[in-house]
Every structure is written in C-alpha cells, then in structure tokens.
Scaffold this motif. Sequence first.
Motif, PDB file in Angstrom:
ATOM      1  N   TYR A  59       0.820  -1.213   0.000  1.00  0.00           N
ATOM      2  CA  TYR A  59       0.000   0.000   0.000  1.00  0.00           C
ATOM      3  C   TYR A  59       0.856   1.267   0.000  1.00  0.00           C
ATOM      4  O   TYR A  59       0.581   2.213  -0.703  1.00  0.00           O
ATOM      5  CB  TYR A  59      -0.925  -0.005   1.224  1.00  0.00           C
ATOM      6  N   LYS A 167     -18.512   1.892   2.648  1.00  0.00           N
ATOM      7  CA  LYS A 167     -17.513   2.141   1.607  1.00  0.00           C
ATOM      8  C   LYS A 167     -17.210   0.808   0.941  1.00  0.00           C
ATOM      9  O   LYS A 167     -17.022  -0.206   1.618  1.00  0.00           O
ATOM     10  CB  LYS A 167     -16.279   2.746   2.277  1.00  0.00           C
ATOM     11  N   LYS A 169     -14.671  -1.309  -1.566  1.00  0.00           N
ATOM     12  CA  LYS A 169     -13.327  -1.304  -2.142  1.00  0.00           C
ATOM     13  C   LYS A 169     -13.412  -1.925  -3.533  1.00  0.00           C
ATOM     14  O   LYS A 169     -13.789  -3.086  -3.670  1.00  0.00           O
ATOM     15  CB  LYS A 169     -12.365  -2.124  -1.268  1.00  0.00           C
ATOM     16  N   ASP A 198     -13.969   3.226  -3.009  1.00  0.00           N
ATOM     17  CA  ASP A 198     -12.538   3.538  -2.971  1.00  0.00           C
ATOM     18  C   ASP A 198     -11.838   2.708  -4.047  1.00  0.00           C
ATOM     19  O   ASP A 198     -11.824   1.477  -3.967  1.00  0.00           O
ATOM     20  CB  ASP A 198     -11.961   3.214  -1.589  1.00  0.00           C
ATOM     21  N   ASN A 200      -8.633   3.102  -4.903  1.00  0.00           N
ATOM     22  CA  ASN A 200      -7.208   2.923  -4.551  1.00  0.00           C
ATOM     23  C   ASN A 200      -6.293   3.013  -5.774  1.00  0.00           C
ATOM     24  O   ASN A 200      -5.471   2.120  -6.024  1.00  0.00           O
ATOM     25  CB  ASN A 200      -6.967   1.606  -3.800  1.00  0.00           C
ATOM     26  N   GLU A 224     -13.539   7.790  -4.107  1.00  0.00           N
ATOM     27  CA  GLU A 224     -12.236   7.993  -3.449  1.00  0.00           C
ATOM     28  C   GLU A 224     -11.089   7.540  -4.353  1.00  0.00           C
ATOM     29  O   GLU A 224     -11.104   6.410  -4.860  1.00  0.00           O
ATOM     30  CB  GLU A 224     -12.238   7.203  -2.133  1.00  0.00           C
ATOM     31  N   ASP A 249      -7.259  10.578  -1.466  1.00  0.00           N
ATOM     32  CA  ASP A 249      -6.735   9.851  -0.295  1.00  0.00           C
ATOM     33  C   ASP A 249      -5.212   9.756  -0.432  1.00  0.00           C
ATOM     34  O   ASP A 249      -4.483  10.608   0.102  1.00  0.00           O
ATOM     35  CB  ASP A 249      -7.401   8.481  -0.155  1.00  0.00           C
ATOM     36  N   GLU A 250      -4.718   8.762  -1.197  1.00  0.00           N
ATOM     37  CA  GLU A 250      -3.264   8.615  -1.334  1.00  0.00           C
ATOM     38  C   GLU A 250      -2.627   9.921  -1.838  1.00  0.00           C
ATOM     39  O   GLU A 250      -1.481  10.227  -1.481  1.00  0.00           O
ATOM     40  CB  GLU A 250      -2.914   7.462  -2.291  1.00  0.00           C
ATOM     41  N   LYS A 273      -5.262  11.091   7.128  1.00  0.00           N
ATOM     42  CA  LYS A 273      -4.805   9.944   7.931  1.00  0.00           C
ATOM     43  C   LYS A 273      -3.546  10.351   8.662  1.00  0.00           C
ATOM     44  O   LYS A 273      -2.622  10.883   8.028  1.00  0.00           O
ATOM     45  CB  LYS A 273      -4.491   8.744   7.027  1.00  0.00           C
TER      46      LYS A 273
HETATM   47 MG    MG Z   1      -8.544   5.098   0.445  1.00  0.00          MG
END
Ligand code: MG
Length: 373
Positions: A59, A167, A169, A198, A200, A224, A249-250, A273
């Motif tokens: 991640y 949420k 994924k 999300d 990602n 997201e 996010d990231e 975060k």
């Molecule tokens: Mg995320």
Amino acid sequence: MSEIKITRIETFIVDLPTIRPHHLSMAVMRTQSMVIIRLFSSDGIEGLGEATTIGGISYADEFPEGIKLAIDTYFTPLLVNQDPTKINSLMKLLDKNVSGNNFAKSGIETALLDAHAKRLGVPVHNLFGGALSPTLPVLWTLASGNTDTDIAEAQKLLTDKKHNVFKLKIGSRDPKADIEHVSAIKSALGESVKITVDVNQAWSEQIAKRAIQKLQDAGVDLIEQPLAKHNFEGMARLSAYFEVPIMADEAAGSVQDAYKLAKLNAARVFALKIAKSGGLTNIAKQAAIAQGAGISLYGGTMLEGTIGTLASAHIFSTLPNLDWGTELFGPLLLTDDIVKKPITYKNFSLEIPQGAGLGIELDMNQVEKYKRK
Ligand code: MG
Ligand code: MUC
C-alpha cells in the motif's frame, strides 16, 4: 520542575487476525501487523504510539518490519535524553534527520502526545483545543470480495445500529464487474444508505471517466482516489466534470500535497490519515488548508488497531469541516485487541475516551499473545 528526559523507546510488532479476508485493489488482508511504540520518560510517564500500514509493503512505501527498524536504529538515538514535552522541537528534529518515514513519525508523535497529555491530566484532544463532539460517526468498509456476503454484512450492521454508511473497495476487477457489484449493493440497501467507493488508484483517467459516470448514475455518493496518486491534474479534470464529489486519499499525503490539491481544485474532499501526514499536528495543518479552500474532510484510517484509531479520533474530533465523518473501524476488523478497555462503538459512532492521554492502557497478557517473536 527539573528537566524531564526520554529514557527509552521500545517497539514491537503485533500481528492480529482479521474477522474475514479484507479485499483491496492491491492486497487481500488476513492479518493486520502494527508497530506498537512505548516511549518512557524520567518522570515515570509512558506514552503509547502505533505505526501501521496496509498489506505489508503493497500500500505504501513503509512496511512493519522497516518501520520498527527505522525507529530502533535512527529515531531512538535522536530522541533519547531529549525533553519529551518539547513535541514540536522533537518533530522538527526528526524531519531534519529523517527523510519521509511518515508512518513511523506519526507513531512517535502519538506516543509523545499521549505522554504529554497524561502528564497534564487531560485527553489528547485538549492539546488541540478540545473535541467538538464526544463521538464521531464511523462508516464500515464492505470488502469480503463477494456481493451477496457484502449485502448480508451491511444489513446486519444496519440492524445492529453499528454503521449506516458503507464504503466499497473496488478497482481490482474489471470496471464492468465493479459497477455491477456497487449497483447491486446500492439497490439492495436502498436510497437512504450512503455508499462510497474507494478505487485505490486503480484506474486510468479514460476508464475513470466512463466508470464514474455509471457510478454517479447508480447513486454513489463519493468517489475515493480513482487515479494514481501523482495525477493531480487528472483528479482536477474529474472533479470539474462530475457532480459526485471526488476525494483525494493517497494523493493527499503531506501538508504540501493538501496545498497543491487545493490550488488545482483537484478534490472536493480530503481523506486525512495521521500515518500519511506524519502525525496529528500535520492533520490540523492540512485541515486548515482545506477549510480555507472550502474543501470537506473525511477521517481516514490505515486500518490501525485501537491505539492508532484513538490517536486519529482525538485529532479528528477537533476539526470543524469533518463533513464526511470517519472510517475509524480498524479495531472492529480485528478478532482481538491488546488494550484493557476496547473502544465503545454504538449508535453508528465511536466514543472518544475522556481519560488522560489517549485514554487507554495496554493489556500485557494480550501483547505477549500477539507480539511477533
Ligand atoms: Mg482510500
Ligand atoms: C484506504 O485506502 O482508504 C481504509 C479502509 C479500508 O478498508 O482500507 C483503507 C485504506
């Protein structure tokens, strides 16, 4: 008061099984590995911290074994014999001597804040001006890898009044399968249940444009991180084009990222975060940038255990623009805990402990049971 000194920093890795496999675009998690930090000072006060990532090294740039090694080898010699009450000076010292390693820095800052708040006899949120509310809303992530299992899981959580926002994924399968999966869950749970997805970073801009249109039509409430984390311009184009808000996010790692994203109108929401940003103080700085730019906030998780989750909760509780609530459900994804009194989750929310520091104590029998040997 004679000067207080940091005497010792102890770190260990704890491996806790998850309640079911957790499917993300880059990994399937069956256990969570967290680096736990115990920071001891000459006044007898101990601070607890946690540095946790997701899916080993898949991640983020940091990984549990590396975080432990970085703290033991490089952070600890810098910190021992320093005054633990000078938290800003110590974080500046770390930033000067340690490039990156934000997850490890977040764990250390958490331990310093826990210790200092205990020293003052106040909860950690008081160090940031106090919580705006004693509870925080918490969503749940459906990621069993199976649509029917996800629907049954959500229905049980709704009935038990645990979570009412979900949420999903997505991103590991082809977009058509993902869209069918999301649409089936949205229609099974009904209009009133918010659904966020999300990705990602799994999509190209071209794929994202087609897929987000369909997700928006299906009634999805928030998208997201659809694109690679460095593609700020692409995120800006998607944000301008779609009505459904796009959340970074990231991409929203550092304080500097927050500034650049805001300047480019690249996201309507930031997922914050503590691990990504290198600690609680940096969350407050990112939140100020968001507030100035009219960007909403969401309290993200690195799927931390109880220590990291509560550190996040203490700082998130002080943010006025936390419009999208939080996903601080990490401890609920784990089969067991290493603290004496676990977090109370009820009425779709988490309760922030009001005791001194983070408000928790390690259970050393549990630590022994799950500590990596
Ligand atoms: Mg995320
Ligand atoms: C992420 O990217 O948001 C948070 C919840 C979850 O299931 O994974 C994460 C990480």
